[in-house]
Design an enzyme around this catalytic site. Structure first.
Site, PDB file in Angstrom:
ATOM      1  NE  ARG A   1      -3.854   1.910   2.335  1.00  0.00           N
ATOM      2  CZ  ARG A   1      -3.719   3.253   3.063  1.00  0.00           C
ATOM      3  NH1 ARG A   1      -2.572   3.585   3.546  1.00  0.00           N
ATOM      4  NH2 ARG A   1      -4.766   3.941   2.755  1.00  0.00           N
TER       5      ARG A   1
ATOM      6  CB  SER B   1     -12.160  -1.805   2.901  1.00  0.00           C
ATOM      7  OG  SER B   1     -10.843  -1.861   2.613  1.00  0.00           O
TER       8      SER B   1
ATOM      9  CE  LYS C   1      -8.878   4.070   4.122  1.00  0.00           C
ATOM     10  NZ  LYS C   1      -9.052   3.656   2.866  1.00  0.00           N
TER      11      LYS C   1
HETATM   12  N1  TZP Z   1      -7.909   0.776   6.076  1.00  0.00           N
HETATM   13  C1  TZP Z   1      -8.615   1.015   7.235  1.00  0.00           C
HETATM   14  S1  TZP Z   1      -7.809   1.691   8.522  1.00  0.00           S
HETATM   15  C2  TZP Z   1      -6.289   1.570   7.715  1.00  0.00           C
HETATM   16  C3  TZP Z   1      -6.704   1.073   6.641  1.00  0.00           C
HETATM   17  C4  TZP Z   1      -5.528   0.968   5.452  1.00  0.00           C
HETATM   18  C5  TZP Z   1      -5.201   2.011   8.391  1.00  0.00           C
HETATM   19  C6  TZP Z   1      -4.788   1.212   9.542  1.00  0.00           C
HETATM   20  O1  TZP Z   1      -3.661   1.682   9.869  1.00  0.00           O
HETATM   21  P1  TZP Z   1      -3.065   1.624  11.384  1.00  0.00           P
HETATM   22  O2  TZP Z   1      -1.741   2.135  11.344  1.00  0.00           O
HETATM   23  O3  TZP Z   1      -2.983  -0.033  11.641  1.00  0.00           O
HETATM   24  O4  TZP Z   1      -4.286   1.963  12.437  1.00  0.00           O
END
Ligand code: TZP
Ligand code: MG
Length: 219
Positions: free
Chosen positions: A43, A112, A142
């Site tokens: 990502r 998702s 994000k």
């Molecule tokens: N999709 C939903 S929350 C997220 C993504 C890619 C980010 C999660 O990142 P982290 O640092 O584990 O909270």
């Protein structure tokens, strides 16, 4: 044709160069794989396409060497170009049925979801091989993330659906046991792992928490 199957594993690691303490995505992935992480998602929102392609080629080799699953986020063309095992899309990306038409039957598709309606729609469509469930806790990783949906949504998915899923969003070593106790088998983490000073030690500590929580459920 090879049968698609979402792997049975506990930790789903996701790259994020901006949180990786100056290490490259490839370095971070190598450390995750050496610690036994079974699924890696690439990502990367900022890099030029050529850089992403080159990184993915190297990650493809590394995941193959470690018999791990390699998923590319968002970009179907990149997933096809590097022959990843799967592609992960969100609610605002290409619709999963169109992704399926593009990638064919052998590639995993992840989608998702953030609500019971989205989960039901995903399951009823029969298209995704697994769904993301979250963000369970507040996260700022994000950019366009929505507010935390809370553990209630995880409880709903566990109770109602049979589709493989990964829990995501704000999951840390400190709260992973709670996520496991609520029924998650596989947890996604971004910053907790890529931002760790020593990634292998961090993964091993997280895995200890997971094992401890599982043992408590079984006892
Ligand atoms: N999709 C939903 S929350 C997220 C993504 C890619 C980010 C999660 O990142 P982290 O640092 O584990 O909270
Ligand atoms: Mg997306």
């Amino acid at each position: 044709m090879q049968k698609r199957q979402f792997p049975e594993t506990d930790i789903y690691g996701i790259t994020a160069s901006q949180f990786s303490q100056g290490r490259s995505n490839v370095e971070v992935v190598r450390a995750m794989l050496e610690a036994g992480v079974g699924i890696i998602q690439y990502r990367e929102k900022e890099f030029p396409m050529l850089q992403k392609y080159r990184e993915c080629l190297r990650i493809r080799d590394l995941t193959a060497h470690h018999a791990a699953c390699f998923i590319v986020n968002d970009d179907v063309a990149l997933a096809l170009a590097v022959e990843s095992d799967g592609v992960h899309v969100g609610q605002d990306d290409l619709p999963a049925n169109i992704v399926r038409e593009l990638v064919g039957e052998s590639m995993l598709i992840g989608l998702s979801t953030h609500s019971p309606e989205q989960a039901s729609r995903a399951v009823q469509s029969g298209i995704p091989d697994y769904i993301g469930v979250g963000p369970l806790y507040q996260t700022y990783t994000k950019k366009d993330v929505q507010p935390a949906v809370g553990l209630g949504y995880l409880d709903y998915v566990v109770a109602i659906h049979k589709i493989p899923f990964v829990a995501i969003g704000g999951i840390k070593e400190a709260n992973v046991a709670e996520v496991i106790r609520h029924g998650a088998h596989c947890v996604c983490m971004v910053t907790e792992i890529v931002g760790a000073k020593d990634i292998e030690t961090k993964v091993l500590s997280i895995r200890k928490q997971i094992a401890f929580a599982r043992a408590r459920i079984e006892s």
